[in-house]
Enzyme design. Structure first.
Site, PDB file in Angstrom:
ATOM      1  N   ASP A 184      44.304  31.944  35.678  1.00  0.00           N
ATOM      2  CA  ASP A 184      44.046  33.373  35.506  1.00  0.00           C
ATOM      3  C   ASP A 184      42.582  33.568  35.118  1.00  0.00           C
ATOM      4  O   ASP A 184      42.071  32.868  34.230  1.00  0.00           O
ATOM      5  CB  ASP A 184      44.953  33.950  34.418  1.00  0.00           C
ATOM      6  N   ASN A 208      36.109  44.597  36.755  1.00  0.00           N
ATOM      7  CA  ASN A 208      36.412  45.791  37.554  1.00  0.00           C
ATOM      8  C   ASN A 208      35.886  47.064  36.892  1.00  0.00           C
ATOM      9  O   ASN A 208      35.354  47.959  37.570  1.00  0.00           O
ATOM     10  CB  ASN A 208      37.924  45.912  37.754  1.00  0.00           C
ATOM     11  N   HIS A 244      35.635  47.674  41.710  1.00  0.00           N
ATOM     12  CA  HIS A 244      36.660  46.842  42.337  1.00  0.00           C
ATOM     13  C   HIS A 244      36.115  46.020  43.507  1.00  0.00           C
ATOM     14  O   HIS A 244      36.634  44.927  43.776  1.00  0.00           O
ATOM     15  CB  HIS A 244      37.826  47.717  42.803  1.00  0.00           C
ATOM     16  N   GLU A 273      44.638  38.826  39.489  1.00  0.00           N
ATOM     17  CA  GLU A 273      43.627  37.792  39.294  1.00  0.00           C
ATOM     18  C   GLU A 273      44.255  36.453  38.921  1.00  0.00           C
ATOM     19  O   GLU A 273      43.589  35.560  38.397  1.00  0.00           O
ATOM     20  CB  GLU A 273      42.643  38.207  38.199  1.00  0.00           C
TER      21      GLU A 273
END
Length: 230
Positions: A83, A91, A96, A126
């Protein structure tokens, strides 16, 4: 895609022959075009359109297949859950599109650092899941460590400025005597991932090697691999 082609190597790619021996055959040409369209559709079903890695659907199928292979052969199946740390901030601050650029960048690092037989997947958002067939825990941890270091040392360039990201990972292996379902195995490794997050991020969490190996069977080579000597 190399990793897709590896898993499709059994497909017959020879051009069909016209049954009456004609050099040009409209039916054969149509058949070839249909085959190409089918292969493209199969790839779309199996892959994530943003990263070009395998998608969650293929991950679920592949993990169950590798667990079954482990039961048959005794070869361990390793799983890495990864992760990206504080990805929401990327973001929020950069937008984004930059976030997507980061995801593609990390996916590219996975493909370049993993073996052709490994199965890198986008698990969602993610988070990524990497299946390493026939891989004991020390080698899996070592592979995760190399990937973690590569991500941390390889920034994404945004408007001429380097954007550094890090990743946390959980690693474990499915053994022949394990009775965990695929979902339970993922949950176990996901717990290790969140352990890595809780311990400060940008690190790899894994079970203790000796706790997963019969007493007296942990060799010098395995210990060296586990603690960073490949």
């Amino acid at each position: 895609m190399v990793h897709l082609l590896v898993h499709m190597h059994g497909r017959d790619t020879k051009k069909p022959q016209c049954p009456v021996g004609e050099c040009r055959c409209g039916h054969i040409d149509a058949l070839i075009a249909m085959r190409r369209e089918l292969e493209e559709l199969e790839e779309l079903v199996l892959t994530d359109p943003l990263t070009r890695l395998f998608n969650y659907r293929h991950f679920s199928q592949a993990l169950e297949q590798e667990q079954e292979r482990t039961h048959r052969t005794g070869q361990p199946t390793a799983l890495i859950m990864l992760d990206l740390d504080r990805f929401k901030e990327v973001n929020d601050v950069w937008g984004h599109e930059v976030g997507n650029q980061v995801l593609r960048h990390v996916a590219g690092l996975m493909v370049s650092l993993l073996r052709k037989i490994d199965i890198p997947c986008r698990y969602g958002g993610e988070e990524f899941a990497l299946i390493l067939p026939g891989t004991p825990l020390p080698r899996a941890v070592n592979a995760a460590g190399r990937l973690r270091a590569a991500i941390a040392a390889s920034p994404v360039m945004v408007e001429g400025e380097p954007l550094f990201v890090t990743a946390s990972m959980g690693v474990s292996v499915f053994l022949r005597n394990s009775h965990l379902s695929a979902d339970a195995f993922v949950k176990q490794v996901d717990g290790l991932l969140y352990q890595a997050k809780a311990e400060g991020r940008n690190r790899v969490a894994h079970p203790d090697l000796e706790s997963m190996t019969p007493k007296g069977q942990v060799g010098i080579e395995e210990k060296a691999a586990l603690y960073g000597v490949d």
